[in-house]
Design an enzyme around this catalytic site. Structure first.
Site, PDB file in Angstrom:
ATOM      1  N   CYS A 150      38.287  29.782 -15.038  1.00  0.00           N
ATOM      2  CA  CYS A 150      37.517  30.170 -15.436  1.00  0.00           C
ATOM      3  C   CYS A 150      38.084  30.630 -16.801  1.00  0.00           C
ATOM      4  O   CYS A 150      38.645  31.472 -17.393  1.00  0.00           O
ATOM      5  CB  CYS A 150      36.452  30.959 -15.041  1.00  0.00           C
ATOM      6  SG  CYS A 150      35.175  31.680 -15.972  1.00  0.00           S
ATOM      7  N   CYS A 195      21.168  30.094 -21.668  1.00  0.00           N
ATOM      8  CA  CYS A 195      22.391  30.267 -20.299  1.00  0.00           C
ATOM      9  C   CYS A 195      23.213  32.112 -21.291  1.00  0.00           C
ATOM     10  O   CYS A 195      22.933  31.533 -22.258  1.00  0.00           O
ATOM     11  CB  CYS A 195      23.256  29.476 -19.975  1.00  0.00           C
ATOM     12  SG  CYS A 195      24.824  30.057 -19.271  1.00  0.00           S
ATOM     13  N   GLU A 200      29.182  34.941 -25.573  1.00  0.00           N
ATOM     14  CA  GLU A 200      27.914  33.753 -25.905  1.00  0.00           C
ATOM     15  C   GLU A 200      27.367  33.615 -25.189  1.00  0.00           C
ATOM     16  O   GLU A 200      26.745  34.280 -24.403  1.00  0.00           O
ATOM     17  CB  GLU A 200      28.988  32.417 -25.156  1.00  0.00           C
ATOM     18  CG  GLU A 200      30.597  32.768 -26.217  1.00  0.00           C
ATOM     19  CD  GLU A 200      31.526  31.518 -25.329  1.00  0.00           C
ATOM     20  OE1 GLU A 200      32.482  31.347 -25.571  1.00  0.00           O
ATOM     21  OE2 GLU A 200      31.138  30.455 -24.347  1.00  0.00           O
ATOM     22  N   CYS A 252      38.710  33.990 -11.638  1.00  0.00           N
ATOM     23  CA  CYS A 252      38.583  33.167 -11.018  1.00  0.00           C
ATOM     24  C   CYS A 252      39.760  31.664 -11.925  1.00  0.00           C
ATOM     25  O   CYS A 252      39.491  32.492 -12.982  1.00  0.00           O
ATOM     26  CB  CYS A 252      37.434  32.250 -11.558  1.00  0.00           C
ATOM     27  SG  CYS A 252      36.080  33.369  -9.892  1.00  0.00           S
ATOM     28  N   CYS A 302      35.200  39.423 -18.145  1.00  0.00           N
ATOM     29  CA  CYS A 302      34.626  39.352 -16.595  1.00  0.00           C
ATOM     30  C   CYS A 302      36.491  40.052 -15.864  1.00  0.00           C
ATOM     31  O   CYS A 302      37.649  39.906 -16.328  1.00  0.00           O
ATOM     32  CB  CYS A 302      34.998  38.314 -16.067  1.00  0.00           C
ATOM     33  SG  CYS A 302      33.939  38.206 -14.161  1.00  0.00           S
ATOM     34  N   CYS A 317      31.435  28.536 -19.911  1.00  0.00           N
ATOM     35  CA  CYS A 317      31.664  30.034 -19.978  1.00  0.00           C
ATOM     36  C   CYS A 317      32.767  30.242 -20.774  1.00  0.00           C
ATOM     37  O   CYS A 317      34.153  30.391 -20.458  1.00  0.00           O
ATOM     38  CB  CYS A 317      31.358  30.577 -19.067  1.00  0.00           C
ATOM     39  SG  CYS A 317      31.097  29.347 -17.468  1.00  0.00           S
TER      40      CYS A 317
END
Ligand code: SAH
Length: 363
Positions: free
Chosen positions: A133, A119, A106, A130, A126, A350
């Site tokens: 997220c 961004c 993205e 977290c 990832c 995100c």
């Protein structure tokens, strides 16, 4: 909200060549020298790539046919295929791009009074985990090559060329942990910053980390003018470990030591991102504890009202409570702002769009 789904897919899958956007100018010069060409050709190639923004070696008309063929053989000019483009009522545009191997990333374009900001994503997925997220759903698939990060800026710049606008600033706050892909992230920074390339000023670039402590020391030692942000989200180590498992590897104390080192070394201010998660970290006591933690530090706090992620069960903090949190910090002398929300109607947090559209990638 407006959404366009496109199918500009490549019909042939080419062999994966290194992206030419991954090369810093001196590396391109070296490559040319090693391949029997004049190093000054590197500037001409940069001009085609970053000023004229062409997408084929064939169009580099001031280079010999031989050189164009050599380039073709060794590199690709990374093109990102737009899978989805969503435009929000506030002008924010969110792109879901497809990479050559089929993975998706993205990129978001935000319109501010002070210019266009984008961004960018640094990894497919990832591994930081977290708990709030969406980017981390499905784990890490792979790192992006520097050129695949650069290509996001070029692609959005090409879209802005139509209206004679430019990408004024860049935030590395898309999918992925930039300090987990450190070398590629650093090459990306140097390339977009270079005046012969996109010439985006260091003070117009921000990098954010979840807190990979050794890399914070390394980044401090790079001595760049780039803005630096840390995702803090909690005022004490117990709560931070619950929200962000990275805090088990690099405890809050160690993180704060690294932060002090960074500020001492660079003389620059640090930003802390603090997401407000309803009834988790948003009380007045938390604000007091946060003020205590940051007392005397050259810093700024960015309060982020939580973005709802269907797969996660955090709830929003009510507005009055957000203001009370802000006021408490202010009273204790901490610089603080509440992040203005953009693209709320288009899954702009995100990893949200990717999680929704590419379920197979994020399981
Ligand atoms: N991995 C880097 C870069 C991501 S930046 C980092 O962690 O700093 C994106 C910011 O949005 C981070 O501060 C991240 O913690 C925060 N974020 C992620 N999901 C969120 C959510 N659902 N609500 C609010 N903030 C979120």
């Amino acid at each position: 909200m407006e959404q366009t789904n496109t199918t500009e897919k490549n019909t042939t899958i080419e062999k994966k060549l290194r992206s030419i956007y991954s090369l810093e100018l001196h590396e391109l010069k070296e490559w040319l020298g090693e391949n029997g060409e004049k190093p000054f050709r590197a500037e001409q190639i940069y001009d085609w790539l970053y000023k004229k923004r062409i997408t084929s070696f064939e169009d580099m008309s001031n280079l010999s046919k031989g050189l164009r063929e050599k380039l073709e053989l060794h590199f690709q000019i990374t093109t990102l295929n737009t899978i989805i483009q969503q435009t929000s009522a506030d002008g924010t545009i969110k792109f879901l791009f497809e990479l050559q191997d089929g993975y998706s990333i993205e990129t978001v374009l935000m319109r501010h009074d002070y210019g266009n900001s984008i961004c960018v994503t640094t990894q497919v997925g990832c591994r930081i985990g977290c708990t709030f997220c969406a980017s981390t759903l499905g784990g890490l698939k792979r790192h992006l090559e520097a050129g695949e990060i650069v290509a996001q800026v070029v692609k959005v710049q090409q879209a802005l060329d139509v209206t004679d606008e430019r990408v004024d600033s860049v935030v590395i706050m898309g999918i992925g942990e930039p300090f987990d892909n450190y070398e590629n992230m650093l090459a990306f920074l140097k390339i977009i910053n270079h005046d012969k390339a996109l010439n985006i000023g260091a003070r117009h670039i921000t990098v954010s980390t979840s807190g990979i402590v050794p890399k914070i020391y390394q980044f401090a030692d790079e001595n760049t003018q780039i803005n630096f942000a840390i995702s803090l989200h909690a005022p004490n180590t117990e709560l931070r470990s619950r929200l962000m498992p990275i805090n088990k590897a690099y405890k809050l104390d160690d993180l704060m030591k690294a932060v002090r080192y960074y500020i001492d070394k660079t003389g620059r201010r640090i930003s802390f991102e603090y997401g407000l998660f309803g009834n988790v970290n948003d009380s007045i006591e938390h604000a007091e504890e946060l003020a205590e933690l940051l007392k005397g530090l050259k810093c700024h706090v960015n309060l982020i009202p939580v973005n709802y992620v269907p797969e996660r069960d955090y709830v929003r903090t009510p507005k009055d409570k957000i203001f009370a949190f802000e006021k408490t910090l202010k009273k204790r002398g901490i610089n603080v702002t509440i992040r203005r929300e953009q693209g709320h109607d288009i899954d702009a947090a995100c990893g949200q769009l990717r999680a929704k559209e590419r379920k197979e990638e994020t399981r």
